[in-house]
Design an enzyme around this catalytic site. Structure first.
Site, PDB file in Angstrom:
ATOM      1  N   ARG A   1       2.579   8.517   6.648  1.00 30.42           N
ATOM      2  CA  ARG A   1       2.906   8.464   8.073  1.00 30.42           C
ATOM      3  C   ARG A   1       4.376   8.121   8.259  1.00 30.42           C
ATOM      4  O   ARG A   1       5.017   7.555   7.386  1.00 30.42           O
ATOM      5  CB  ARG A   1       2.046   7.411   8.773  1.00 30.42           C
TER       6      ARG A   1
ATOM      7  N   PHE B   1      -3.477  -0.101   7.009  1.00 32.36           N
ATOM      8  CA  PHE B   1      -4.070  -1.426   6.887  1.00 32.36           C
ATOM      9  C   PHE B   1      -5.205  -1.437   5.862  1.00 32.36           C
ATOM     10  O   PHE B   1      -5.159  -0.711   4.877  1.00 32.36           O
ATOM     11  CB  PHE B   1      -4.503  -1.941   8.262  1.00 32.36           C
TER      12      PHE B   1
ATOM     13  N   LYS C   1       8.076  -5.944  10.050  1.00 33.41           N
ATOM     14  CA  LYS C   1       8.143  -5.362   8.710  1.00 33.41           C
ATOM     15  C   LYS C   1       9.564  -5.010   8.280  1.00 33.41           C
ATOM     16  O   LYS C   1       9.912  -5.131   7.113  1.00 33.41           O
ATOM     17  CB  LYS C   1       7.270  -4.107   8.650  1.00 33.41           C
TER      18      LYS C   1
ATOM     19  N   ALA D   1      -3.487   1.999  12.346  1.00 34.57           N
ATOM     20  CA  ALA D   1      -4.923   1.979  12.066  1.00 34.57           C
ATOM     21  C   ALA D   1      -5.649   0.845  12.773  1.00 34.57           C
ATOM     22  O   ALA D   1      -6.873   0.844  12.816  1.00 34.57           O
ATOM     23  CB  ALA D   1      -5.161   1.883  10.561  1.00 34.57           C
TER      24      ALA D   1
ATOM     25  N   TRP E   1       6.631  -1.189  -8.557  1.00 35.20           N
ATOM     26  CA  TRP E   1       7.723  -1.722  -7.742  1.00 35.20           C
ATOM     27  C   TRP E   1       8.946  -1.987  -8.620  1.00 35.20           C
ATOM     28  O   TRP E   1      10.076  -1.665  -8.241  1.00 35.20           O
ATOM     29  CB  TRP E   1       7.283  -3.019  -7.052  1.00 35.20           C
TER      30      TRP E   1
ATOM     31  N   THR F   1       3.980   1.423  -0.969  1.00 27.72           N
ATOM     32  CA  THR F   1       4.676   1.394  -2.252  1.00 27.72           C
ATOM     33  C   THR F   1       3.780   1.943  -3.367  1.00 27.72           C
ATOM     34  O   THR F   1       4.232   2.716  -4.227  1.00 27.72           O
ATOM     35  CB  THR F   1       5.108  -0.043  -2.581  1.00 27.72           C
TER      36      THR F   1
ATOM     37  N   PHE G   1       3.277  -8.780  -8.762  1.00 25.61           N
ATOM     38  CA  PHE G   1       4.429  -9.500  -8.217  1.00 25.61           C
ATOM     39  C   PHE G   1       4.995 -10.414  -9.302  1.00 25.61           C
ATOM     40  O   PHE G   1       4.274 -10.858 -10.204  1.00 25.61           O
ATOM     41  CB  PHE G   1       4.027 -10.336  -6.997  1.00 25.61           C
TER      42      PHE G   1
ATOM     43  N   LYS H   1       0.827  -1.210   0.000  1.00 24.24           N
ATOM     44  CA  LYS H   1       0.000   0.000   0.000  1.00 24.24           C
ATOM     45  C   LYS H   1       0.860   1.258   0.000  1.00 24.24           C
ATOM     46  O   LYS H   1       0.597   2.189  -0.770  1.00 24.24           O
ATOM     47  CB  LYS H   1      -0.925  -0.020   1.219  1.00 24.24           C
TER      48      LYS H   1
END
Length: 556
Positions: A94, A301, A105, A273, A410, A73, A381, A71
Site C-alpha cells: 500500500r 495491522f 510512524k 486496516a 533489517w 519491512t 532486533f 511487517k
C-alpha cells in the site's frame, strides 16, 4: 547507526525501465515519473493474464505495539529473499498516508536493508494518487451540497446526509464541523465532518475495482444521503460518477518502484486496516500475479484486522486465495503483550515473553479457522537474546505446531531471510486448496460480525447500540444484508480496549454504528471508540521532519 533514509539514499537504484524489463514489461507500457518511478499503463495492467504457476503470499502480523513488528519491512525483505534464491518475485504494498508519516510512524516504506525506494518520494505525495482520491471524494461532497442549494430536486433530507469530506492528514479538529455558515449565499448549514482519506469509500472502491468501467459503476453506487421518504441517494443520482472517474483515471494505474536490492514493487492504494479493509489495489495484485512467479503482499495491522479483511472482503470479491501466509512477530512485541513496559523491552524476560505468546497463539488459531497454516517470521532486533528466540521457536514447534524462523533482513537484507523464503516456496507449492471464508454471504450482518468477534477476536459476543440496530435495519431493508462486514476497531487489541494486550477473554465487541459502502461492496461496523479521523500524537513526527541543504531529514 545509519538511519533508514541514509541507507535508502546510498542504494544504487536501477532505471525504472530496467526494473520493468525484469518483468518483461516493454518501455511503452510505462508512464515515467522521473528515473525511478513509473505507472503501468491501465490498459496493459488490466489486460494481463495470471501466470499459470504464480503464487500469492500474504504477510500479516500479531497485534501491533509501539515496539514495532516490521511487517512492511518483512514483506520487502521476503520479496528480496525470494529473488535471492532464484524466484521471479514482486512485492505489492500500500501507499503511505501523510497522516501517519507526519504523525506517529514517520514513514511506511520498510526499514533498514529492506525498503522500497525512492523512500522520500514514496512517503511524500508519491505520484499524487491520494490527492486524486481526496479530490474525487470531495467533488462528490461539493456536488451534493450544490444540488441541495439549487432546489434539491431529489428531495434530500439534509438531516440524513452521510457523505463526509476527507483530507489525507491526522486532524482531530475536523472530526465534527458545521458547514455552510455565513448566510443564504453559502447554502444550508448542517452538521458535517471529515475522515482521513484512507477511510474514504472512494479509496476502498479504488482498491477493489477491476477496471476503469468497474470503478465508474462502483462510484455510481455510493450512497450519500437519504430522501425524506427514507430511500437512498447515490452518486449516480447526482451524476457525479463520471467526473470522479476522470479524476481517478491516471491514479488507477499501478505504481512501479523497486526495493534496495532492485526487486520490482507495485505500491498502489492505501486503506487502513483498522478503519477500512487494509489491502493494496486489486489491479496491482492481479498485475503482479501476471508478471511474477511469487507475489508478496501485506494486509495492514494484525491478522485479526488486515488478514481477516483480505480474505473475507478482497479475496471473496476477486476469487483470489493466498498460497502461503507469513505471520510476523517480534520478541519485543511479545514481551509487551506479556505485560512488560516499553522502557524495559531491551532486557531479557523469558516469563513476560512466554505470557505474550498467547497473542501469537490467537493469531495462529484465527488464520487456521480460515484454512491457512501460517509460518511465523520472528523479526530479529539487536536487543533480542538467543534464549528468547529459542523460547519462541520451541513454543511454536511444540504448543502451536507451526514453523517459526528467525529473520535478519533489517540488518542483512535478503541474505538474512533466505530460510523464510525457502519455507514459503515449499508451503506455497504444497498448497492445493483455497482458504475457507469465515461466514457465508447469506448470514445476517450481525451474524457475520459475531463470527468475527468470537472466532477471530476470542470475544464472548457482540453488543449493539440502538443506533447500530437502526443502521442495520435500514441497510438490510435497502437490500445490502448479504454484503461482507468490515470491522473498524482498535488495532492494538483483540478487544475494543487498546490497553487490553495479549489475548483477552470474556470481552464483548461493542458495535456503535454502521456505514454502508455499497460501491466498495461491504458495510463498515464502527466498534468501541475507533475514529475515522485520527489525531496527531503529543509529539508528532512532523516536528523533526525538515529540509537541510536541500535534503529531507527526519523520515524514518
Amino acid at each position: 547507526m545509519d538511519s533508514d533514509i541514509d541507507i535508502a539514499r546510498r542504494a544504487p537504484l536501477l532505471p525504472i525501465a530496467d526494473v520493468a524489463a525484469r518483468l518483461d514489461l516493454p518501455a511503452d507500457a510505462l508512464h515515467l515519473f522521473g528515473r525511478h518511478i513509473a505507472k503501468i499503463d491501465a490498459a496493459a495492467s488490466t489486460s494481463l493474464a495470471r501466470r499459470p504457476a504464480s503464487k500469492l503470499v500474504l504477510v500479516t502480523a500479531i497485534s501491533p505495539t509501539p515496539a514495532g513488528e516490521g511487517k512492511t519491512t518483512t514483506t520487502v525483505g521476503l520479496g528480496d529473499g525470494l529473488s535471492r534464491i532464484g524466484k521471479r518475485s514482486l512485492v505489492c504494498l500500500r501507499e503511505p498516508s501523510l497522516g501517519p508519516v507526519f504523525g506517529l510512524k514517520g514513514g511506511a516504506a520498510g526499514g533498514g536493508r529492506a525498503q522500497v525506494v525512492p523512500m522520500e518520494k514514496i512517503n511524500l505525495h508519491f505520484t499524487g494518487d491520494f490527492h486524486a482520491i481526496s479530490s474525487a471524494h470531495n467533488l462528490l461532497a461539493a456536488m451534493l451540497d450544490n444540488h441541495i442549494y439549487w432546489g434539491n430536486a431529489l428531495g434530500i433530507d439534509t438531516r440524513r446526509v452521510t457523505w463526509r469530506r476527507v483530507v489525507d492528514m491526522n486532524d482531530r479538529a475536523l472530526r465534527s464541523v458545521v458547514s455552510s455558515l455565513g448566510g443564504v449565499a453559502n447554502g444550508f448549514p448542517r452538521e458535517d465532518g471529515f475522515d482521513i482519506t484512507v477511510a474514504s469509500e472512494v479509496m476502498a472502491i479504488f482498491c477493489l475495482a477491476e477496471t476503469l468501467d468497474d470503478l465508474q459503476r462502483r462510484l455510481g453506487r455510493i450512497t450519500v444521503a437519504q430522501r425524506y421518504d427514507g430511500t437512498p441517494v447515490t452518486a449516480a443520482d447526482l451524476k457525479a460518477e463520471g467526473a470522479m472517474t476522470v479524476l481517478l483515471q491516471e491514479a488507477f494505474q499501478p505504481n512501479l518502484v523497486q526495493t534496495l536490492e532492485n526487486t520490482p514493487a507495485l505500491v498502489h492504494g492505501g486503506p487502513f486496516a483498522n478503519i477500512a479493509h487494509g489491502c493494496n489495489s486489486l489491479v496491482a495484485t492481479r498485475a503482479g500475479l501476471a508478471l511474477a512467479d511469487f507475489v508478496v503482499t501485506e494486509a495492514g495491522f494484525g491478522s485479526d484486522l488486515g488478514a481477516e479483511k483480505f480474505l473475507n472482503i478482497k479475496c471473496r470479491q476477486s476469487g483470489l486465495s493466498p498460497d502461503a501466509v507469513v505471520l510476523v512477530a517480534t520478541v519485543r512485541a511479545l514481551k509487551m503483550h506479556g505485560g512488560l513496559a516499553r522502557d524495559a523491552l531491551a532486557s531479557e524476560d523469558l516469563q513476560a515473553l512466554d505470557r505474550g505468546l498467547a497473542n501469537l497463539a490467537r493469531h495462529v488459531a484465527g488464520l487456521r479457522r480460515m484454512g491457512l497454516d501460517p509460518i511465523v517470521a520472528l523479526n530479529h532486533f539487536a536487543s533480542d537474546t538467543a534464549a528468547e528466540h529459542d523460547l519462541v521457536i520451541s513454543a511454536c514447534r511444540g504448543r502451536l505446531n507451526t514453523l517459526a524462523i528467525t529473520c535478519r533482513h533489517w540488518a542483512a537484507g535478503s541474505a538474512g531471510i533466505t530460510d523464510l523464503a525457502t519455507a514459503v516456496v515449499s508451503a506455497a507449492e504444497a498448497r492445493t486448496s483455497p482458504f475457507t471464508p469465515l461466514y457465508p454471504d447469506t448470514a445476517d450482518l450481525f451474524g457475520k460480525a459475531r463470527a468475527i468477534a468470537r472466532e477471530i477476536y476470542g470475544a464472548e459476543d457482540i453488543t449493539v447500540t440502538t443506533q447500530a440496530a437502526r443502521d442495520c435495519e435500514r441497510i438490510t431493508k435497502a437490500g445490502f444484508g448479504d454484503l461482507p462486514v468490515c470491522m473498524a476497531k482498535t488495532q492494538y487489541s483483540f478487544s475494543t480496549d487498546p490497553t487490553a494486550l495479549g489475548a483477552p477473554e470474556g470481552h464483548h465487541i461493542e458495535i456503535r454504528s454502521i456505514r454502508l459502502a455499497a460501491g466498495a461492496g461491504f458495510v463498515v461496523m464502527l466498534c468501541g471508540d475507533i475514529r475515522t479521523m485520527p489525531g496527531l500524537p503529543r509529539v508528532p513526527a512532523a516536528e523533526v521532519i525538515r529540509l537541510k541543504n536541500g535534503l529531507v531529514e527526519g523520515l524514518f
